[in-house]
Design a protein around this motif. Structure first.
Motif, PDB file in Angstrom:
ATOM      1  N   UNK A   1      32.736  38.347  44.217  1.00  0.00           N
ATOM      2  CA  UNK A   1      32.462  39.934  43.720  1.00  0.00           C
ATOM      3  C   UNK A   1      31.937  39.368  41.925  1.00  0.00           C
ATOM      4  N   UNK A   2      30.964  40.498  41.568  1.00  0.00           N
ATOM      5  CA  UNK A   2      30.344  40.680  40.111  1.00  0.00           C
ATOM      6  C   UNK A   2      31.585  41.652  39.467  1.00  0.00           C
ATOM      7  N   UNK A   3      32.670  41.463  38.646  1.00  0.00           N
ATOM      8  CA  UNK A   3      33.820  42.012  37.851  1.00  0.00           C
ATOM      9  C   UNK A   3      33.119  43.000  36.730  1.00  0.00           C
ATOM     10  N   UNK A   4      31.458  42.616  36.409  1.00  0.00           N
ATOM     11  CA  UNK A   4      31.309  44.205  35.805  1.00  0.00           C
ATOM     12  C   UNK A   4      30.507  45.076  37.052  1.00  0.00           C
ATOM     13  N   UNK A   5      30.182  44.917  38.144  1.00  0.00           N
ATOM     14  CA  UNK A   5      29.357  45.521  39.471  1.00  0.00           C
ATOM     15  C   UNK A   5      30.437  46.739  39.060  1.00  0.00           C
ATOM     16  N   UNK A   6      30.775  48.461  39.416  1.00  0.00           N
ATOM     17  CA  UNK A   6      31.234  49.420  39.512  1.00  0.00           C
ATOM     18  C   UNK A   6      31.673  49.750  40.645  1.00  0.00           C
TER      19      UNK A   6
ATOM     20  N   UNK B   1      31.433  39.362  22.839  1.00  0.00           N
ATOM     21  CA  UNK B   1      32.788  39.816  22.585  1.00  0.00           C
ATOM     22  C   UNK B   1      32.520  41.365  22.945  1.00  0.00           C
ATOM     23  N   UNK B   2      31.745  41.936  23.052  1.00  0.00           N
ATOM     24  CA  UNK B   2      31.467  43.237  24.210  1.00  0.00           C
ATOM     25  C   UNK B   2      32.105  43.082  24.566  1.00  0.00           C
ATOM     26  N   UNK B   3      31.272  42.164  25.941  1.00  0.00           N
ATOM     27  CA  UNK B   3      31.994  41.808  27.615  1.00  0.00           C
ATOM     28  C   UNK B   3      33.248  41.116  27.659  1.00  0.00           C
ATOM     29  N   UNK B   4      33.791  40.490  26.613  1.00  0.00           N
ATOM     30  CA  UNK B   4      35.162  40.666  26.986  1.00  0.00           C
ATOM     31  C   UNK B   4      36.134  41.526  26.356  1.00  0.00           C
ATOM     32  N   UNK B   5      35.742  41.929  26.030  1.00  0.00           N
ATOM     33  CA  UNK B   5      36.445  43.816  26.071  1.00  0.00           C
ATOM     34  C   UNK B   5      36.695  44.750  27.664  1.00  0.00           C
ATOM     35  N   UNK B   6      35.447  45.067  27.960  1.00  0.00           N
ATOM     36  CA  UNK B   6      35.064  45.071  28.833  1.00  0.00           C
ATOM     37  C   UNK B   6      35.645  44.999  30.041  1.00  0.00           C
ATOM     38  N   UNK B   7      36.097  42.986  29.611  1.00  0.00           N
ATOM     39  CA  UNK B   7      36.426  42.258  31.540  1.00  0.00           C
ATOM     40  C   UNK B   7      37.992  42.761  30.625  1.00  0.00           C
ATOM     41  N   UNK B   8      38.730  42.897  29.745  1.00  0.00           N
ATOM     42  CA  UNK B   8      40.184  42.879  29.283  1.00  0.00           C
ATOM     43  C   UNK B   8      40.235  44.247  29.353  1.00  0.00           C
ATOM     44  N   UNK B   9      39.156  45.778  30.107  1.00  0.00           N
ATOM     45  CA  UNK B   9      39.957  46.579  30.161  1.00  0.00           C
ATOM     46  C   UNK B   9      39.846  46.843  31.978  1.00  0.00           C
ATOM     47  N   UNK B  10      39.187  46.062  32.007  1.00  0.00           N
ATOM     48  CA  UNK B  10      39.460  46.007  33.753  1.00  0.00           C
ATOM     49  C   UNK B  10      40.838  45.347  34.244  1.00  0.00           C
TER      50      UNK B  10
ATOM     51  N   UNK C   1      45.768  45.435  54.694  1.00  0.00           N
ATOM     52  CA  UNK C   1      45.855  44.400  53.730  1.00  0.00           C
ATOM     53  C   UNK C   1      44.913  43.402  52.865  1.00  0.00           C
ATOM     54  N   UNK C   2      45.482  42.813  52.442  1.00  0.00           N
ATOM     55  CA  UNK C   2      44.181  41.852  51.397  1.00  0.00           C
ATOM     56  C   UNK C   2      42.770  40.757  51.532  1.00  0.00           C
ATOM     57  N   UNK C   3      43.168  40.559  53.148  1.00  0.00           N
ATOM     58  CA  UNK C   3      42.512  40.136  53.807  1.00  0.00           C
ATOM     59  C   UNK C   3      41.691  40.897  54.490  1.00  0.00           C
ATOM     60  N   UNK C   4      41.239  42.525  54.610  1.00  0.00           N
ATOM     61  CA  UNK C   4      40.517  43.977  54.599  1.00  0.00           C
ATOM     62  C   UNK C   4      40.208  43.586  53.262  1.00  0.00           C
ATOM     63  N   UNK C   5      40.349  43.214  52.033  1.00  0.00           N
ATOM     64  CA  UNK C   5      39.905  43.953  51.400  1.00  0.00           C
ATOM     65  C   UNK C   5      38.134  43.029  50.810  1.00  0.00           C
ATOM     66  N   UNK C   6      37.110  43.976  50.411  1.00  0.00           N
ATOM     67  CA  UNK C   6      35.443  44.035  50.209  1.00  0.00           C
ATOM     68  C   UNK C   6      35.630  43.347  49.038  1.00  0.00           C
ATOM     69  N   UNK C   7      36.162  44.583  47.660  1.00  0.00           N
ATOM     70  CA  UNK C   7      36.226  44.538  46.093  1.00  0.00           C
ATOM     71  C   UNK C   7      37.962  45.378  45.657  1.00  0.00           C
ATOM     72  N   UNK C   8      37.349  44.641  44.495  1.00  0.00           N
ATOM     73  CA  UNK C   8      39.057  44.741  43.865  1.00  0.00           C
ATOM     74  C   UNK C   8      39.287  46.531  43.147  1.00  0.00           C
ATOM     75  N   UNK C   9      38.307  47.202  43.603  1.00  0.00           N
ATOM     76  CA  UNK C   9      38.407  48.575  43.275  1.00  0.00           C
ATOM     77  C   UNK C   9      39.794  49.497  43.808  1.00  0.00           C
ATOM     78  N   UNK C  10      40.598  48.914  44.737  1.00  0.00           N
ATOM     79  CA  UNK C  10      41.352  49.565  45.342  1.00  0.00           C
ATOM     80  C   UNK C  10      43.208  48.987  45.006  1.00  0.00           C
ATOM     81  N   UNK C  11      42.857  47.927  44.007  1.00  0.00           N
ATOM     82  CA  UNK C  11      43.719  47.224  43.693  1.00  0.00           C
ATOM     83  C   UNK C  11      44.693  47.855  42.077  1.00  0.00           C
ATOM     84  N   UNK C  12      44.224  48.566  41.615  1.00  0.00           N
ATOM     85  CA  UNK C  12      44.330  48.816  40.612  1.00  0.00           C
ATOM     86  C   UNK C  12      45.382  49.555  40.312  1.00  0.00           C
TER      87      UNK C  12
END
Length: 316
Positions: free
Chosen positions: A157-162, A209-218, A181-192
């Motif tokens: 997946x795309x880390x900037x795709x909400x 720089x701006x996208x690096x900041x967004x990535x760090x937050x996510x 189960x990790x094998x059932x996950x299709x995104x990172x959304x439920x892992x917060x």
């Protein structure tokens, strides 16, 4: 490892015949004894010449997917993750923290994930993610494995795709909701708030720089608030925060990299987590010399100064 916004077909790097010749030359292939032992054990190939042939064949296929500089330089053959200062903490958490989860984000061919598993982190608590599933599939060819013999879940997946990794508040208390189960996950959304350790090497440098900041937050929102949970990795840096040119054989133009220095990298993470005293940021800059791929492709001898930022961000 791949940039999350790179989806257009015409963005794919076309590797010329001259570059392919360079890629297959002796100077790009150099395994130390630990790396050779690791690849021989994992692939079952005991003859050094056959191993080299196998690895270079996989590299050529990887370049057809996307010729990132780390692939051009055969960085996927290194055991770099095991040489990062925080690696011992990773293995300790895997041994001592019940249900600890480890994510390798931007995993490319999956060499780091395999090293982590070999060194003892429970396989059923490890998973990997990358924009391009073709790299993970190619990793199975590299290590002569299958999803049955190496059942570590992979999530593409795309880390900037909400829908894949939505912006979220950084958790301050432990999450009590159980995960599927990790094998059932299709995104990172439920892992917060659930991840004990996140590894991200040669990844942040792909964005401005701006996208690096967004990535760090996510990524920070994925990390467990339990003290000792941490994010770590390494990527291009500079003595002062600035843009550098990474020379790659992409029409001989190179690509721009937004690089942080240790001080500005520390400030970024303290800002992400809400101030000092919430996380401990350790960042070290090392100067190394490496061959300049662009000039090598032009059959000229050249080197460039390269600064590598090695870092970890640990919850207090």
């Amino acid at each position: 490892m791949p940039p999350s916004t790179d989806t257009a077909d015409d963005d794919t790097v076309v590797v010329s015949d001259s570059v392919r010749t360079s890629l297959e030359s002796e100077k790009w292939y150099s395994l130390d004894s630990a790396e050779e032992e690791f690849f021989m054990t994992q692939t079952g190939i005991q003859d050094p010449a056959e191993l080299k042939k196998h690895i270079l064949a996989v590299q050529a296929k990887a370049c057809e997917i996307h010729a990132y500089p780390c692939i051009l330089r055969l960085a996927f053959t290194s055991l770099k993750i095991a040489r990062l200062p925080a690696y011992g903490k990773l293995l300790k958490i895997g041994k001592e923290r019940k249900g600890a989860l480890f994510l390798d984000i931007g995993c490319c061919l999956g060499n780091d994930v395999r090293k982590v598993v070999v060194d003892g982190f429970p396989m059923n608590q490890v998973f990997a993610s990358d924009l391009r599933p073709e790299f993970w599939q190619l990793g199975h060819k590299l290590f002569r494995s299958t999803s049955n013999t190496f059942p570590v879940p992979f999530i593409s997946g795309d880390v900037f795709d909400p829908a894949f990794l939505p912006p979220a508040e950084i958790p301050t208390t432990a999450r009590t909701v159980s995960l599927p189960p990790l094998s059932d996950l299709t995104s990172l959304a439920r892992l917060a708030g659930h991840l004990s350790v996140i590894h991200a090497s040669s990844f942040f440098q792909l964005f401005d720089g701006q996208l690096q900041l967004q990535l760090a937050k996510r990524l920070a929102a994925l990390l467990s608030p339990e003290p000792g949970s941490f994010i770590f990795g390494s990527h291009a840096g500079r003595p002062e925060k600035s843009v550098r040119m990474e020379a790659v054989p992409q029409d001989f133009r190179g690509t721009r990299m937004w690089c942080y220095c240790p001080e500005s990298w520390t400030e970024l993470w303290e800002c992400v987590f809400g101030g000092k005293g919430i996380v401990k940021v350790e960042a070290e800059l090392k100067e190394i010399m490496k061959e300049n791929l662009m000039f090598d492709a032009m059959e000229d001898e050249a080197t460039e100064t390269f600064y590598q930022l090695t870092w970890s961000v640990t919850r207090l």
